[in-house]
Design a protein around this motif. Sequence first.
Motif, mmCIF file in Angstrom:
data_model
loop_
_atom_site.group_PDB
_atom_site.id
_atom_site.type_symbol
_atom_site.label_atom_id
_atom_site.label_comp_id
_atom_site.label_asym_id
_atom_site.label_seq_id
_atom_site.Cartn_x
_atom_site.Cartn_y
_atom_site.Cartn_z
ATOM 1 N N VAL A 1 1.012 -1.129 0.173
ATOM 2 C CA VAL A 1 -0.241 -0.219 0.095
ATOM 3 C C VAL A 1 0.528 1.447 0.101
ATOM 4 N N ALA A 2 0.444 2.303 -1.201
ATOM 5 C CA ALA A 2 1.423 2.746 -1.524
ATOM 6 C C ALA A 2 0.428 3.988 -1.074
ATOM 7 N N GLY A 3 1.004 5.670 -0.874
ATOM 8 C CA GLY A 3 -0.026 6.611 -1.407
ATOM 9 C C GLY A 3 0.542 8.032 0.077
ATOM 10 N N VAL B 1 -0.235 -13.719 5.046
ATOM 11 C CA VAL B 1 -0.251 -12.314 4.459
ATOM 12 C C VAL B 1 0.687 -11.451 4.987
ATOM 13 N N TRP B 2 1.383 -10.912 3.935
ATOM 14 C CA TRP B 2 2.075 -9.875 4.409
ATOM 15 C C TRP B 2 1.147 -8.286 3.843
ATOM 16 N N VAL B 3 0.915 -7.576 4.919
ATOM 17 C CA VAL B 3 0.666 -6.622 4.052
ATOM 18 C C VAL B 3 1.301 -5.277 4.746
ATOM 19 N N LEU B 4 1.840 -4.352 3.515
ATOM 20 C CA LEU B 4 3.350 -3.880 3.953
ATOM 21 C C LEU B 4 2.909 -2.389 3.308
ATOM 22 N N GLU B 5 3.304 -1.631 4.237
ATOM 23 C CA GLU B 5 2.874 0.134 3.873
ATOM 24 C C GLU B 5 3.925 0.964 3.483
ATOM 25 N N VAL C 1 -1.658 -1.176 -3.950
ATOM 26 C CA VAL C 1 -2.839 -0.035 -3.508
ATOM 27 C C VAL C 1 -2.060 0.853 -3.398
ATOM 28 N N ILE C 2 -2.615 1.971 -4.136
ATOM 29 C CA ILE C 2 -2.298 3.143 -4.316
ATOM 30 C C ILE C 2 -3.924 4.279 -3.328
#
Length: 451
Positions: free
Chosen positions: A61-63, A151-155, A174-175
């Motif tokens: 997730v980027a943004g 699952v890896w959720v990476l910010e 995700v952006i």
Amino acid sequence: MTPQINDVNAPTLTSPLSDWIYYMQQIHVSAIDMGLSRVLPVAERLGLVKSAKEDAYVFMVAGTNGKGSTTAVISAVCQQAGYKTALYQSPHLIDFNERVRIDGKPVGDQVLIDAFYQVEQARLACDLTLSFFEMTTLAAMLIFAEAHCDVWVLEVGLGGRLDVVNIIDADLAVITNIGIDHVDWLGDTREKIGFEKAGILREGVPLIYGETDMPHSVRSQVEALNCPCFQVGKDYDFILPDSGRSGLSQSDLEAHWQFSGAAVTMQLPIPKLSLVNTTNAVAALLASPLKIEAADIEAALAKVTLAGRFDARDLLGRHWLFDVAHNERGMSFLLSQFVPLWQQHKARYPTAKLHLVFSMLADKDISHVVELLVNSNLPIHTWHVAEIDHPRAAHVSELIDVLKQHQQSAIITYERLSVIGEAVAATTYPEDLILVCGSFHTIGEVLQPLV
């Protein structure tokens, strides 16, 4: 000889976590040093790229804003669905351990120390220096790999293309949005910043794009890499039901919202986080091959929270609202939520006054943020200001100069943020509301002595 920027003794496996944190902050020439050329050899020596590709499904997730709440929702739903879920976020508010979580729980000090030690040995073997963020991110990935998380959720920390998180190939990207921030590193236009954030895309990997206006720089990358793209307002959206047409009772209306996609429509509980970010997270989950049921999403949304994001607390007999808004877009979003909250608070407590605890980093657009606060027409009774304990902090004199240019409210300065909480509580009334904002660091330093 391995380059050492500062003469600092390396900690050991028996050193406290605080020693490791200090050490890693000293060994590289700068806190922010974008690029993957130094970090990739260390990551490869640790086997991280291979581990992530083979063992886990990776959300990245980027943004500019909303990464924290988006990753929090994705993680909470995956955990609810029975997946062993790793969550990496930054920065932390109080304890470093907050950045590295497995199944919602921060990992322990010794787990971090063991990982830091392994990263340090790999760094030395490669004869390289790494920044604090590079060292700690590699350590988080090592912890996730060794724990065999599903699952890896990476910010993403900063940008995307050159951020250390981008050594891993995402299975779904995700952006959240693209605003003007970090211009010294990412550029001063949405096109330039969009190019950097689109650097997390890979051939054929789906993208969830969380705003209706997509820069050409992102669109061109989507097309060049043949990425399936799902965009809010076009492929999915959120709706607050209309009582005249929904068939829901008033109590259900106040507690539910509707996710609407091409293949599914769901009535979901309203979370304590942004609906826009929650909607993007749900879209990401549904676009993945993971076995996610509607019941998993409902259960997770009913309980997911994130400290420092529209975070209301009663402390020291006072009403507080903590929010990490630290740029123009973030402050605009905060105010869209806070102004109605203040109106409700004032209706309940007619004599209430609004106090603002405020500080920012010097590389942010302080003037525009203050201008937004002033132009919101909130009746700010007093600004409580101190300098953040950080090398990039704006000096109190700079903050005062900006405040005096834009508003006429009273201003009180303090030696440090850590004393503001008790001081403000002692000089306000129980019905007053205290808003704390301006930076992750502001929230952390004010909140730590109060909890």
